[in-house]
Design a protein around this motif. Structure first.
Motif, mmCIF file in Angstrom:
data_model
loop_
_atom_site.group_PDB
_atom_site.id
_atom_site.type_symbol
_atom_site.label_atom_id
_atom_site.label_comp_id
_atom_site.label_asym_id
_atom_site.label_seq_id
_atom_site.Cartn_x
_atom_site.Cartn_y
_atom_site.Cartn_z
ATOM 1 N N VAL A 50 0.838 -1.204 0.000
ATOM 2 C CA VAL A 50 0.000 0.000 0.000
ATOM 3 C C VAL A 50 0.869 1.248 0.000
ATOM 4 C CG1 VAL A 50 -1.606 1.364 1.389
ATOM 5 C CG2 VAL A 50 -1.998 -1.090 1.071
ATOM 6 N N GLU A 51 1.929 1.252 0.791
ATOM 7 C CA GLU A 51 2.817 2.406 0.838
ATOM 8 C C GLU A 51 3.505 2.623 -0.509
ATOM 9 O OE1 GLU A 51 4.629 5.753 1.823
ATOM 10 O OE2 GLU A 51 3.067 4.727 2.984
ATOM 11 N N ARG A 52 3.848 1.525 -1.179
ATOM 12 C CA ARG A 52 4.477 1.645 -2.506
ATOM 13 C C ARG A 52 3.496 2.282 -3.491
ATOM 14 N NH1 ARG A 52 7.293 -1.768 -6.209
ATOM 15 N NH2 ARG A 52 7.752 -0.415 -8.018
ATOM 16 N N LEU A 53 2.257 1.834 -3.490
ATOM 17 C CA LEU A 53 1.249 2.403 -4.379
ATOM 18 C C LEU A 53 1.043 3.887 -4.092
ATOM 19 C CD1 LEU A 53 -1.341 -0.517 -4.252
ATOM 20 C CD2 LEU A 53 -0.176 0.264 -6.328
ATOM 21 N N ARG A 54 0.907 4.218 -2.832
ATOM 22 C CA ARG A 54 0.659 5.613 -2.461
ATOM 23 C C ARG A 54 1.842 6.501 -2.816
ATOM 24 N NH1 ARG A 54 -2.370 4.405 3.353
ATOM 25 N NH2 ARG A 54 -4.455 4.099 2.465
ATOM 26 N N ALA A 55 3.048 6.005 -2.593
ATOM 27 C CA ALA A 55 4.235 6.798 -2.889
ATOM 28 C C ALA A 55 4.379 7.036 -4.390
ATOM 29 C CB ALA A 55 5.479 6.102 -2.338
ATOM 30 N N GLU A 56 4.158 5.984 -5.179
ATOM 31 C CA GLU A 56 4.260 6.133 -6.632
ATOM 32 C C GLU A 56 3.198 7.091 -7.153
ATOM 33 O OE1 GLU A 56 6.502 5.062 -8.605
ATOM 34 O OE2 GLU A 56 7.508 3.397 -7.586
ATOM 35 N N GLY A 57 1.987 6.955 -6.630
ATOM 36 C CA GLY A 57 0.918 7.840 -7.077
ATOM 37 C C GLY A 57 1.144 9.273 -6.651
ATOM 38 N N ALA A 58 1.539 9.471 -5.412
ATOM 39 C CA ALA A 58 1.725 10.828 -4.887
ATOM 40 C C ALA A 58 2.800 11.587 -5.644
ATOM 41 C CB ALA A 58 2.071 10.758 -3.400
ATOM 42 N N SER A 59 3.857 10.886 -6.052
ATOM 43 C CA SER A 59 4.960 11.566 -6.735
ATOM 44 C C SER A 59 4.611 11.948 -8.165
ATOM 45 C CB SER A 59 6.207 10.669 -6.731
ATOM 46 O OG SER A 59 5.996 9.506 -7.537
ATOM 47 N N ARG A 60 3.544 11.328 -8.708
ATOM 48 C CA ARG A 60 3.191 11.553 -10.110
ATOM 49 C C ARG A 60 1.813 12.180 -10.306
ATOM 50 N NH1 ARG A 60 6.297 6.887 -9.921
ATOM 51 N NH2 ARG A 60 7.856 6.687 -11.588
ATOM 52 N N TYR A 61 1.055 12.355 -9.263
ATOM 53 C CA TYR A 61 -0.315 12.824 -9.419
ATOM 54 C C TYR A 61 -0.338 14.236 -10.005
ATOM 55 C CZ TYR A 61 -5.297 13.310 -8.441
ATOM 56 O OH TYR A 61 -6.655 13.486 -8.579
ATOM 57 N N HIS A 62 -1.380 14.538 -10.761
ATOM 58 C CA HIS A 62 -1.396 15.781 -11.531
ATOM 59 C C HIS A 62 -1.678 17.027 -10.697
ATOM 60 C CE1 HIS A 62 -5.997 15.535 -12.581
ATOM 61 N NE2 HIS A 62 -5.750 15.248 -11.329
ATOM 62 N N ASP A 63 -1.831 16.902 -9.401
ATOM 63 C CA ASP A 63 -1.933 18.110 -8.580
ATOM 64 C C ASP A 63 -0.653 18.933 -8.663
ATOM 65 O OD1 ASP A 63 -0.515 16.126 -7.158
ATOM 66 O OD2 ASP A 63 -1.066 16.977 -5.219
ATOM 67 N N LYS A 64 0.460 18.283 -9.031
ATOM 68 C CA LYS A 64 1.746 18.964 -9.134
ATOM 69 C C LYS A 64 2.002 19.517 -10.529
ATOM 70 C CE LYS A 64 3.531 15.830 -5.627
ATOM 71 N NZ LYS A 64 2.223 15.133 -5.502
ATOM 72 N N HIS A 65 1.113 19.257 -11.471
ATOM 73 C CA HIS A 65 1.312 19.786 -12.824
ATOM 74 C C HIS A 65 1.260 21.316 -12.776
ATOM 75 C CE1 HIS A 65 0.725 20.674 -17.059
ATOM 76 N NE2 HIS A 65 1.100 19.440 -17.327
ATOM 77 N N PRO A 66 2.143 21.994 -13.518
ATOM 78 C CA PRO A 66 2.149 23.464 -13.491
ATOM 79 C C PRO A 66 0.801 24.098 -13.827
ATOM 80 C CG PRO A 66 4.135 22.651 -14.544
ATOM 81 C CD PRO A 66 3.266 21.452 -14.292
ATOM 82 N N PHE A 67 0.009 23.475 -14.674
ATOM 83 C CA PHE A 67 -1.295 24.044 -15.016
ATOM 84 C C PHE A 67 -2.225 24.018 -13.805
ATOM 85 C CE2 PHE A 67 -5.568 24.199 -16.777
ATOM 86 C CZ PHE A 67 -5.458 25.175 -17.760
ATOM 87 N N ASN A 68 -2.247 22.896 -13.085
ATOM 88 C CA ASN A 68 -3.068 22.832 -11.868
ATOM 89 C C ASN A 68 -2.529 23.768 -10.792
ATOM 90 O OD1 ASN A 68 -5.371 21.232 -12.166
ATOM 91 N ND2 ASN A 68 -4.242 19.325 -11.903
ATOM 92 N N VAL A 69 -1.225 23.877 -10.698
ATOM 93 C CA VAL A 69 -0.637 24.791 -9.715
ATOM 94 C C VAL A 69 -1.073 26.223 -10.007
ATOM 95 C CG1 VAL A 69 1.519 25.753 -8.833
ATOM 96 C CG2 VAL A 69 1.331 23.287 -9.226
ATOM 97 N N ARG A 70 -1.030 26.616 -11.277
ATOM 98 C CA ARG A 70 -1.474 27.963 -11.652
ATOM 99 C C ARG A 70 -2.969 28.144 -11.409
ATOM 100 N NH1 ARG A 70 -1.443 30.342 -16.509
ATOM 101 N NH2 ARG A 70 -1.305 28.438 -17.762
#
Length: 230
Positions: free
Chosen positions: A12-32
């Motif tokens: 579960v921690e592996r899934l969450r870590a992989e998802g968290a590092s790639r989730y689109h909340d960090k995309h510059p468009f969402n950040v803006r």
């Protein structure tokens, strides 16, 4: 790959870590977006293109259902189709998205037609449907685990839009609000299924890949929207 099965907590921690590092909340468009940096035209472009993604969700869920012989699983998962399509006209996530479309100044008939969906967005969304269609039930369910991160981004989005885009009727943010409890429920159910049914290390790694691929699809959609000419 069948050796070295990860324990449930580690998996579960592996899934969450992989998802968290790639989730689109960090995309510059969402950040803006969340910082109030988008123009009205950019918000409209996102809403009209994201609608196509919304239309693909019940399609991929119907494909996913067809992979299961378990009526208990199907009874639980079919609820997701109702969440988006509604139980009657004017209800459900798609109707809520059309409400949002009108609130940002778009013509509902144009949004419904998907005629202005960017080719790159269409390709990304269709590739998600293909992922669910072509991979195993286990992998298809694992790809939906981006839902684990959805409640936080939806809460952030509601607060940001109310603060930075006050010209949009707050009632039109119903889709974002409704996704918080539904995504929480859906993520918990999907995670329990994946942990129970990934019985080999190979299957666990396939689940991780499916989640990563889904994150890449979401990221690619935003790349296309962000880079589109005004």
């Amino acid at each position: 790959m069948s050796d070295g099965l990860l324990g449930p907590d580690t998996f579960v921690e592996r899934l969450r870590a992989e998802g968290a590092s790639r989730y689109h909340d960090k995309h510059p468009f969402n950040v803006r977006m969340h910082a109030g940096g988008l123009s009205k035209e950019e918000l409209q472009r996102w809403v009209i293109n994201r609608f196509y993604y919304q239309t693909r969700i019940p399609v991929k869920d119907a494909l996913l259902l067809s992979k299961s012989d378990d009526p208990v699983f199907r009874r639980a998962w079919i609820r997701r189709i109702g969440d988006h399509d509604g139980t009657k006209e004017g209800e459900g996530g798609l109707a809520e998205w059309l409400l949002l479309s009108r609130a940002v100044g778009l013509d509902e008939s144009v949004v419904r037609s998907c005629a202005r969906v960017l080719p790159g967005v269409r390709y990304a969304c269709d590739s998600y449907v293909a992922l669910v269609r072509d991979r195993t039930l286990l992998e298809a369910v694992a790809s939906s685990l981006t839902e684990h991160f959805a409640p936080d981004i939806m809460r952030t989005r509601v607060a940001a839009w109310e603060k930075h885009y006050p010209w949009i009727d707050a009632a039109a943010l119903a889709y974002f609000r409704s996704r918080v409890p539904r995504a929480t429920r859906d993520a918990q159910e999907a995670l329990a299924f994946v942990v129970e049914h990934a019985k080999t290390r190979e299957q666990q790694e396939a689940c991780v890949r499916a989640l990563v691929d889904k994150c890449r699809i979401l990221w690619a959609m935003l790349d296309t929207i962000a880079e589109a000419a005004p």
